[in-house]
Design a protein around this motif. Structure first.
Motif, PDB file in Angstrom:
ATOM      1  N   GLY A 168       0.824  -1.204   0.000  1.00 48.15           N
ATOM      2  CA  GLY A 168       0.000   0.000   0.000  1.00 48.15           C
ATOM      3  C   GLY A 168       0.858   1.254   0.000  1.00 48.15           C
ATOM      4  N   ALA A 169       0.195   2.382  -0.303  1.00 51.50           N
ATOM      5  CA  ALA A 169       0.893   3.667  -0.284  1.00 51.50           C
ATOM      6  C   ALA A 169       1.344   3.988   1.140  1.00 51.50           C
ATOM      7  N   GLN A 170       0.595   3.475   2.107  1.00 48.73           N
ATOM      8  CA  GLN A 170       0.914   3.750   3.507  1.00 48.73           C
ATOM      9  C   GLN A 170       2.321   3.259   3.869  1.00 48.73           C
ATOM     10  N   VAL A 179      -1.910   9.014  -4.659  1.00 53.77           N
ATOM     11  CA  VAL A 179      -2.755   7.821  -4.597  1.00 53.77           C
ATOM     12  C   VAL A 179      -4.177   8.055  -5.150  1.00 53.77           C
ATOM     13  N   TYR A 180      -4.608   9.329  -5.197  1.00 55.65           N
ATOM     14  CA  TYR A 180      -5.949   9.626  -5.751  1.00 55.65           C
ATOM     15  C   TYR A 180      -5.911  10.124  -7.203  1.00 55.65           C
ATOM     16  N   SER A 232      -5.115   1.127  -4.258  1.00 54.83           N
ATOM     17  CA  SER A 232      -6.221   1.057  -3.290  1.00 54.83           C
ATOM     18  C   SER A 232      -7.449   1.827  -3.760  1.00 54.83           C
ATOM     19  N   PHE A 261      -3.510  14.844   4.690  1.00 53.70           N
ATOM     20  CA  PHE A 261      -3.616  13.475   5.201  1.00 53.70           C
ATOM     21  C   PHE A 261      -2.787  13.353   6.484  1.00 53.70           C
ATOM     22  N   ASP A 269       2.399  12.338  -2.808  1.00 52.76           N
ATOM     23  CA  ASP A 269       1.518  11.173  -2.693  1.00 52.76           C
ATOM     24  C   ASP A 269       0.386  11.358  -3.701  1.00 52.76           C
ATOM     25  N   ARG A 316      -3.377  -4.381  -0.675  1.00 56.04           N
ATOM     26  CA  ARG A 316      -2.140  -3.744  -0.251  1.00 56.04           C
ATOM     27  C   ARG A 316      -1.086  -3.647  -1.362  1.00 56.04           C
ATOM     28  N   ASN A 347      -6.270  14.594  -0.012  1.00 55.64           N
ATOM     29  CA  ASN A 347      -7.193  14.151   1.020  1.00 55.64           C
ATOM     30  C   ASN A 347      -7.047  15.196   2.122  1.00 55.64           C
TER      31      ASN A 347
END
Ligand SMILES: Cc1ncc(COP(=O)(O)O)c(C=O)c1O
Length: 373
Positions: A89-91, A195-196, A222, A115, A193, A231, A165
């Motif tokens: 995952g990006a996390q 991710v979106y 995700s 975020f 980041d 993930r 976010n």
């Protein structure tokens, strides 16, 4: 007993809202696209399981997936598969990168609001956090002087979330060039980041991926492929940096799941890309539905115009934390803007990526608790 680094990390406001909400509360709070993972990914995973070739992969991920990820950036940069490390995952990517870069006392610059994880992880590693505002009165869009005022040669890392976010706001190509130039001038690492990025509502969103050798991109599947539980995330960086990030990743988790990696390759196929087009249409439909449904609670000249799904920021003109706690008990979870920073106090974040029936039910309860403007 607990290390000093973790001792002061508290349960987030988001978690507190979840914990106090009623048991079957409708979830307009999760940062998750609540649709099933596309069939082509699930079918591929089943096939991988049946074939039984499920072993460790190389730390940075299987070459075929790294190549597919690299080629998805190639319209604007020369990314090779050796520039990609696949993570859980990006996390995990955020953690591995910050863990690799931050020494105690380093200055890290982040947006307010943003975020939560960036600040928490950076602080855990001993960083000094500085912020620049994304003001509600500017629709949460960046005013370049606000960034320029806060960045200096002392800024080791600028962390951006693009699109963001909780606001869904993205940068345009000119802003990307300007921000990159500001970072170059200050020799600041630019960590973005994205991710979106693929869940844009109408207009494609450009990447920060560029020839500036201190640009690091984080992303994952995700959001764009409804794959939160699988993930799959990744880091894009120049090779020397990436090798270090891969070492951090090795000691954090060895590799991302072999099943997920093999299935994820399908996301980059032609059929996979058609799936996202379909998802974007659905998200846009939900977004427009929310706007219409909540029309009398949105002041037309202060409306936030997100570039990407799945969040809608709504000014509720009252204490956002108490409002969310109380609404949770009445059966709907939304997130208080305060969770993301000072600038979004008084707002709530509504996540609309779920089926329309549930969305309508959730919005109905929300609406009956709002004060008309
Ligand atoms: C901005 C941002 N980055 C990263 C993540 C984590 O994503 P992943 O599921 O890929 O770990 C989230 C999840 O909500 C997010 O909002």
């Amino acid at each position: 007993m607990i290390s000093k680094r973790l001792e002061n990390v508290q349960k987030s406001i988001i978690r507190q809202i979840y914990d106090s909400a009623s048991q079957n509360a409708i979830n307009l709070g999760l940062g998750e696209i609540q649709f099933p993972t596309p069939n082509l990914i699930r079918l591929k995973a089943k096939q991988v399981i049946n074939q039984g070739e499920i072993f460790y992969t190389s730390n940075a991920g299987i070459p075929e997936l790294r190549k597919a990820i690299a080629s998805s950036y190639n319209s604007n940069s020369k990314i090779e598969w050796e520039n990609i490390c696949v993570t859980n995952g990006a996390q995990e990517a955020i953690f591995a990168v910050l863990f690799s870069l931050i020494d105690p006392g380093d200055e890290v610059l982040i947006a307010d609001p943003t975020f939560l994880a960036y600040k928490t992880i950076a602080e855990m590693l001993g960083a000094k956090i500085k912020t620049f505002p994304l003001k509600a009165e500017n629709g949460f869009r960046l005013r370049m002087p606000d960034l320029k005022k806060q960045i200096s040669k002392n800024t080791k890392i600028l962390i951006l979330n693009h699109p963001a976010n909780p606001t869904g706001i993205a940068f345009d190509s000119e802003e990307i060039t300007e921000i990159t130039d500001i970072c170059k001038k200050n020799e600041t690492i630019l960590l973005v980041d994205e991710v979106y990025k693929e869940v844009y509502l109408q207009k494609e969103i450009p990447s920060f991926c560029s020839s500036y050798d201190k640009t690091i991109i984080i992303s994952g599947l995700s959001k764009s492929f409804c794959m939160t539980g699988w993930r799959i995330g990744w880091i894009v960086a120049q090779k020397e940096l990436l090798n270090k990030f891969t070492i951090a990743h090795q000691y954090i988790s060895t590799c991302a799941s072999a099943i997920s990696q093999k299935a994820a390759i399908k996301a980059f196929s032609e059929k996979g890309q058609t799936t996202i087009t379909h998802l974007r249409k659905q998200l846009l439909k939900n977004y427009l539905f929310c706007l219409k449904y909540l029309k009398e609670f949105i002041e037309p000249n202060t409306q936030i115009s997100p570039d990407a799904a799945p969040y809608l920021m709504l000014n509720i003109y009252q204490d956002d934390i108490s409002f969310c706690k109380s609404l949770g008990k009445k059966g709907v979870i939304v997130i208080p803007g305060s969770a993301f920073g000072k600038e979004s106090q008084g707002f709530i974040r509504i996540s609309y990526a779920l089926n329309q029936k549930k969305l309508r039910m959730g919005l109905k309860i929300l609406k009956s608790n709002l004060i008309p403007i």
